[in-house]
Motif scaffolding. Structure first.
Motif, PDB file in Angstrom:
ATOM      1  N   GLU A 226       7.059  11.177 -51.845  1.00  0.00           N
ATOM      2  CA  GLU A 226       6.928  11.781 -50.520  1.00  0.00           C
ATOM      3  C   GLU A 226       8.279  11.641 -49.854  1.00  0.00           C
ATOM      4  O   GLU A 226       8.832  10.545 -49.804  1.00  0.00           O
ATOM      5  N   ALA A 227       8.800  12.782 -49.372  1.00  0.00           N
ATOM      6  CA  ALA A 227      10.137  12.736 -48.793  1.00  0.00           C
ATOM      7  C   ALA A 227      10.125  13.408 -47.441  1.00  0.00           C
ATOM      8  O   ALA A 227       9.394  14.376 -47.211  1.00  0.00           O
ATOM      9  N   ILE A 228      10.961  12.880 -46.554  1.00  0.00           N
ATOM     10  CA  ILE A 228      11.204  13.548 -45.278  1.00  0.00           C
ATOM     11  C   ILE A 228      12.633  14.066 -45.369  1.00  0.00           C
ATOM     12  O   ILE A 228      13.583  13.298 -45.404  1.00  0.00           O
ATOM     13  N   GLY A 229      12.780  15.387 -45.450  1.00  0.00           N
ATOM     14  CA  GLY A 229      14.103  15.942 -45.694  1.00  0.00           C
ATOM     15  C   GLY A 229      14.539  15.564 -47.089  1.00  0.00           C
ATOM     16  O   GLY A 229      13.871  15.874 -48.056  1.00  0.00           O
ATOM     17  N   GLU A 230      15.653  14.844 -47.198  1.00  0.00           N
ATOM     18  CA  GLU A 230      16.101  14.427 -48.515  1.00  0.00           C
ATOM     19  C   GLU A 230      15.871  12.948 -48.759  1.00  0.00           C
ATOM     20  O   GLU A 230      16.246  12.427 -49.790  1.00  0.00           O
ATOM     21  N   ARG A 231      15.235  12.269 -47.814  1.00  0.00           N
ATOM     22  CA  ARG A 231      15.092  10.826 -47.974  1.00  0.00           C
ATOM     23  C   ARG A 231      13.688  10.506 -48.460  1.00  0.00           C
ATOM     24  O   ARG A 231      12.709  10.979 -47.907  1.00  0.00           O
ATOM     25  N   ILE A 232      13.591   9.692 -49.484  1.00  0.00           N
ATOM     26  CA  ILE A 232      12.285   9.331 -50.059  1.00  0.00           C
ATOM     27  C   ILE A 232      11.606   8.320 -49.155  1.00  0.00           C
ATOM     28  O   ILE A 232      12.234   7.362 -48.700  1.00  0.00           O
ATOM     29  N   VAL A 233      10.324   8.557 -48.896  1.00  0.00           N
ATOM     30  CA  VAL A 233       9.575   7.641 -48.046  1.00  0.00           C
ATOM     31  C   VAL A 233       8.650   6.769 -48.882  1.00  0.00           C
ATOM     32  O   VAL A 233       8.516   5.580 -48.642  1.00  0.00           O
TER      33      VAL A 233
ATOM     34  N   ARG B 215       7.339  16.459 -43.891  1.00  0.00           N
ATOM     35  CA  ARG B 215       7.135  15.574 -45.029  1.00  0.00           C
ATOM     36  C   ARG B 215       6.754  16.450 -46.212  1.00  0.00           C
ATOM     37  O   ARG B 215       5.817  17.223 -46.125  1.00  0.00           O
ATOM     38  N   ILE B 216       7.479  16.348 -47.309  1.00  0.00           N
ATOM     39  CA  ILE B 216       7.105  17.155 -48.471  1.00  0.00           C
ATOM     40  C   ILE B 216       6.805  16.235 -49.649  1.00  0.00           C
ATOM     41  O   ILE B 216       7.303  15.118 -49.729  1.00  0.00           O
ATOM     42  N   THR B 217       5.995  16.765 -50.517  1.00  0.00           N
ATOM     43  CA  THR B 217       5.598  16.013 -51.712  1.00  0.00           C
ATOM     44  C   THR B 217       6.324  16.599 -52.902  1.00  0.00           C
ATOM     45  O   THR B 217       6.196  17.779 -53.185  1.00  0.00           O
ATOM     46  N   ILE B 218       7.105  15.773 -53.545  1.00  0.00           N
ATOM     47  CA  ILE B 218       7.847  16.239 -54.711  1.00  0.00           C
ATOM     48  C   ILE B 218       7.220  15.633 -55.942  1.00  0.00           C
ATOM     49  O   ILE B 218       7.218  14.417 -56.101  1.00  0.00           O
ATOM     50  N   PRO B 219       6.695  16.455 -56.827  1.00  0.00           N
ATOM     51  CA  PRO B 219       6.159  15.879 -58.068  1.00  0.00           C
ATOM     52  C   PRO B 219       7.225  15.808 -59.146  1.00  0.00           C
ATOM     53  O   PRO B 219       7.758  16.830 -59.552  1.00  0.00           O
ATOM     54  N   ILE B 220       7.578  14.606 -59.548  1.00  0.00           N
ATOM     55  CA  ILE B 220       8.373  14.461 -60.781  1.00  0.00           C
ATOM     56  C   ILE B 220       7.300  14.303 -61.829  1.00  0.00           C
ATOM     57  O   ILE B 220       6.970  13.220 -62.271  1.00  0.00           O
TER      58      ILE B 220
ATOM     59  N   SER C  99       6.771  26.749 -54.421  1.00  0.00           N
ATOM     60  CA  SER C  99       7.171  25.586 -55.205  1.00  0.00           C
ATOM     61  C   SER C  99       8.071  24.677 -54.389  1.00  0.00           C
ATOM     62  O   SER C  99       8.993  25.138 -53.722  1.00  0.00           O
ATOM     63  N   VAL C 100       7.812  23.391 -54.457  1.00  0.00           N
ATOM     64  CA  VAL C 100       8.622  22.416 -53.713  1.00  0.00           C
ATOM     65  C   VAL C 100      10.065  22.459 -54.178  1.00  0.00           C
ATOM     66  O   VAL C 100      11.001  22.361 -53.386  1.00  0.00           O
TER      67      VAL C 100
END
Lengths: 121, 360, 311
Positions: free
Chosen positions: B24-31, B3-8, C126-127
């Motif tokens: 919060e995304a798992i792979g390329e899918r937003i959770v 699970r990664i956190t992507i900050p826009i 970086s993410v």
């Protein structure tokens, strides 16, 4: 939904772009012509001014100061660095002594240069 | 998969205005998605209480850059209602003209931003180049490209001379030809379809439960347009269609906005033809009698509501602005889960957010 | 004496100096063409060089948590392997180090920058870097197989596994593009995928990921990365010109370079045209189109080539 999709609609526009003049205006290396109605800097015709102070009262940013001098004169100060070029002073002025000029090249090195002062004794 | 956190985050190439979206995304899918706004909050509703009604016209123009005219129209309408003033018919028509020109320029700006977000820079450049025609028209009429200072309490400041009317007709005809290109783009471009169709679907139930307004709501089946539901200015005497679609995805929102541009062009032409003579404004007293009023206008993004309460002095007691972007911001965090990361760009750009309006 | 001459070839022409100067030129040409297609003016001729010099002079910062040694090594390795691949590919009538089988070596060397790109994203905290790196690896798997098949087709057709040999086999205007048109189309698509240009600029999708793996690079390392991208473009185009378009055609000894240059410019125009006409694909759409469309076409091309050889 199935619509007939095609790439060819774009090609004529791409070719037209290659052959036509750019729409980019290369200011300041080329001329820039804004119309007469452009709202730029404030200019005061001090002889027409009656000193009512409506322009200073109605200015949203407080960039105009009207002073009454001893001896019946008027001094108007305009701080262009606070001005928003909104034109309210022009609307509020009854004798139409203050107007917005289309000049837009106003970059200056210090705040003091951005001040306009008109005095009538 | 982790699970990664992507900050826009507040600064991001996707956003025109600062806004914090944490995905919060798992792979390329937003959770999950959570949003935070307020980065452009300037406290306008407090600032306006310290200025007179006359000064506030210019303050409210600067709430937003792309919907400046409609903000001042709504504010002036509210104050005129409290004063019991009726503006001259010429002023009503000119207000409509400026509002519709602004709608056209706002929708084209949005189309360019959407194209840039999905990687189609060519369309971004073309849309903004055609937008220059409209911006030059607005500058010719009012003296400014985005801040027009067109409205004053009691009417309008600017007139439309007969040369300006001829210029308008000619330029709008040129502009209408350019719009045919965008119609073909939406119908035919397969790469555009692949990025925007079936992306970011919003159902009618979501529209009703979040109170989404504007072209985004109308592309999901809603048919409410304030210009038809509660007409103001000169709209009662103008003929136009309310555009609505039912697919609810980003492509459909683009379609609705493009058709609205065509309707706005038709309204502008009607205004130019039927422009009545007469004064531009009536005199307005500086003190507003006590009272409260709610007024609505159709901004390019949807229904804009102004509530004004006066206490009999020269300064308003309270002004509350409900901008159309607020419900859209609330619903975005619910549209995003389940999408791919790349679709976030299409949905965010396709939602036509004006964060400056929302934050005030 | 011969060693000195060879060293001059490696370092100057058609080696390192030529590759760098020519890659800056075609970067400018590409940017100018794309700008004109979009309706803009475009940069002046010295812009890529100015960007490079500016970046070389900037401060080099890495965020906390980056593996400094690896992130400094990666751009150098990428640039070196790209230029080494360029040494085996003919430029005009001359080539620095041809040998039988150098097509395989060239393709291997040209894959190193892609893997380095992925690693560059992996070692940053970086993410955007990690995600961009993941996407670039997935993209690599999607276009590399069609690209390899499309470059193997002329090799099978002309019975030679040397790039110079491929160019020689096309003498007399018997260009491979006429006999293997599907292969040429696949090679172009594969090249666009390798160079990460629109519609495959997914790993550094500006509106989604900032700059992807290169987000946290700055200063000299970023200058080397950008130069690597320019070099990859030039070397890839050189490869396609030699394998499919006949290279210098070996007709006139002195005009060889001019003929080759015309073909290079033609391919740059083609790449710019594609850049201007498409939106960016999503990574799953890219992978889908790679395996559902490109690989079957590549297999078809190989089958047709083998059949043509037998018949």
């Amino acid at each position: 939904m199935s619509r007939r999709t095609s790439r060819t609609y774009l090609v004529p526009h791409l070719l037209k772009n290659f052959l036509q003049k750019r729409t980019t205006v290369s200011f300041p290396y080329g001329p820039l012509d804004l119309g007469e109605s452009y709202r730029g800097q404030v200019v005061v015709d001090i002889d027409a001014c009656v000193g009512c102070g409506r322009c200073a009262r109605d200015c949203p940013t407080g960039s105009l100061v009207v002073e009454h001098l001893d001896g019946g004169g008027i001094r108007i100060l305009h701080f262009y660095d606070r001005c928003a070029s909104c034109g309210q002073c022009e609307i509020s002025c009854t004798p139409k002594a203050i107007r917005l000029d289309p000049s837009f090249r106003a970059a200056a090195a210090s705040r003091e240069e951005l001040r306009g002062e008109w005095i009538r004794d | 998969m982790s699970r990664i956190t992507i900050p826009i985050g507040p600064q991001h190439p996707l956003l025109k205005e600062p806004l914090s979206l944490v995905l919060e995304a798992i792979g390329e899918r937003i959770v999950s998605a959570s949003m935070r706004i307020g980065y452009v909050h300037r406290g306008i509703e407090l600032l306006c209480q310290r200025r007179t009604y006359v000064q506030n016209v210019h303050l409210f123009e600067r709430v937003c850059g792309i919907c400046s005219q409609v903000h001042t129209t709504a504010y002036c309408q509210a104050v005129e209602a409290l004063l019991g003033l009726e503006i001259p018919p010429r002023a009503a028509y000119i207000r409509v003209l400026m509002c519709e020109l602004e709608r056209i320029h706002s929708h084209l700006l949005w189309l360019g931003v959407l194209a840039e977000a999905i990687g189609f820079t060519t369309i971004f450049m073309y849309a903004w180049r055609d937008r220059e025609i409209v911006l030059d028209l607005m500058e010719e009429l009012s003296g400014g490209r985005v801040s027009h200072s067109a409205n004053i309490i009691g009417g309008v400041r600017i007139g439309v001379s007969s040369e300006q009317a001829r210029l308008l007709e000619g330029q709008l005809a040129t502009f209408a030809e350019q719009m045919e290109f965008f119609r073909e783009l939406l119908d035919r471009d397969r790469s555009f379809h692949r990025r925007t169709q079936n992306v970011g679907y919003m159902s009618l139930e979501m529209v009703h439960s979040y109170g989404v307004v504007g072209p985004a709501a109308r592309s999901s089946g809603c048919t409410v347009d304030v210009r038809r539901a509660a007409p103001y200015a000169a709209y009662p005497s103008l003929a136009f269609e309310v555009i609505s679609a039912s697919e609810g995805d980003v492509w459909s929102r683009a379609q609705v906005r493009l058709m609205e541009i065509m309707q706005s062009l038709s309204i502008c032409n009607q205004v130019i033809e039927a422009l009545p003579g007469g004064p531009l404004a009536v005199g307005a007293p500086r003190r507003v009698p006590p009272g409260e009023v709610v007024t609505r206008c159709e901004a390019p993004r949807g229904e804009l509501i102004y509530y004004v309460r006066s206490d009999g002095s020269e300064r308003p007691a309270r002004i509350k602005v409900r901008t159309p972007t607020l419900p859209m911001l609330m619903v975005i965090s619910h549209l995003l889960p389940g999408l791919e990361t790349a679709d976030v760009a299409a949905v965010m750009a396709g939602a036509d957010l004006c964060v400056a309006c929302a934050d005030r | 004496m011969q060693t000195l001459a060879k060293l001059a070839q490696v370092l100057i022409l058609p080696g390192a100096l030529y590759l760098i100067v020519a890659s800056l030129f075609i970067t400018w040409l590409d940017r100018k063409l794309v700008a004109r297609g979009e309706g803009r003016v475009g940069p002046p001729w010295f812009q890529p060089m100015a960007d490079l010099l500016k970046l070389l002079a900037k401060e080099d910062i890495s965020p906390l948590g980056t593996d400094e040694k690896i992130s400094a090594l990666l751009p150098m390795v990428s640039m070196a392997s790209t230029m080494a691949a360029g040494l085996c590919i003919p430029v005009g009538n001359s080539v620095v180090y041809p040998f039988e089988g150098d097509l395989i070596v060239v393709l291997f060397l040209l894959s190193i920058p892609t893997l380095a790109y992925f690693l560059a994203g992996w070692v940053t905290p970086s993410v955007y870097g990690v995600m961009g790196g993941n996407r670039s690896l997935l993209q690599y798997f999607s276009y590399e197989v069609p690209l390899l098949m499309s470059l193997a087709a002329p090799a099978v057709y002309s019975q030679t596994w040397s790039v110079t040999g491929l160019m020689d086999a096309q003498q007399g205007y018997r260009w491979h593009v006429f006999f293997l048109p599907v292969g040429f189309a696949l090679a172009m698509v594969g090249l666009i995928g390798k160079l990460k240009r629109v519609p495959f600029d997914i790993p550094h999708a500006k509106s989604e990921l900032g700059a992807g793996p290169l987000t946290e690079y700055s200063g000299r390392k970023l200058a080397l990365w950008k130069l690597t991208v320019s070099l990859q473009t030039l070397v890839g185009i050189n490869l396609l010109v030699a394998a499919y378009l006949g290279g210098a055609d070996r007709i006139w000894a002195h005009w060889g370079f001019a003929i080759y240059a015309v073909k290079v410019v033609f391919l740059v125009v083609g790449l710019a045209f594609v850049q201007v006409s498409y939106a960016r694909l999503r990574i799953d759409q890219m992978a889908e189109s790679g395996w559902r469309v490109l690989v079957p076409l590549g297999i078809l091309q190989m089958v047709v080539t083998i059949w043509m050889g037998k018949a």
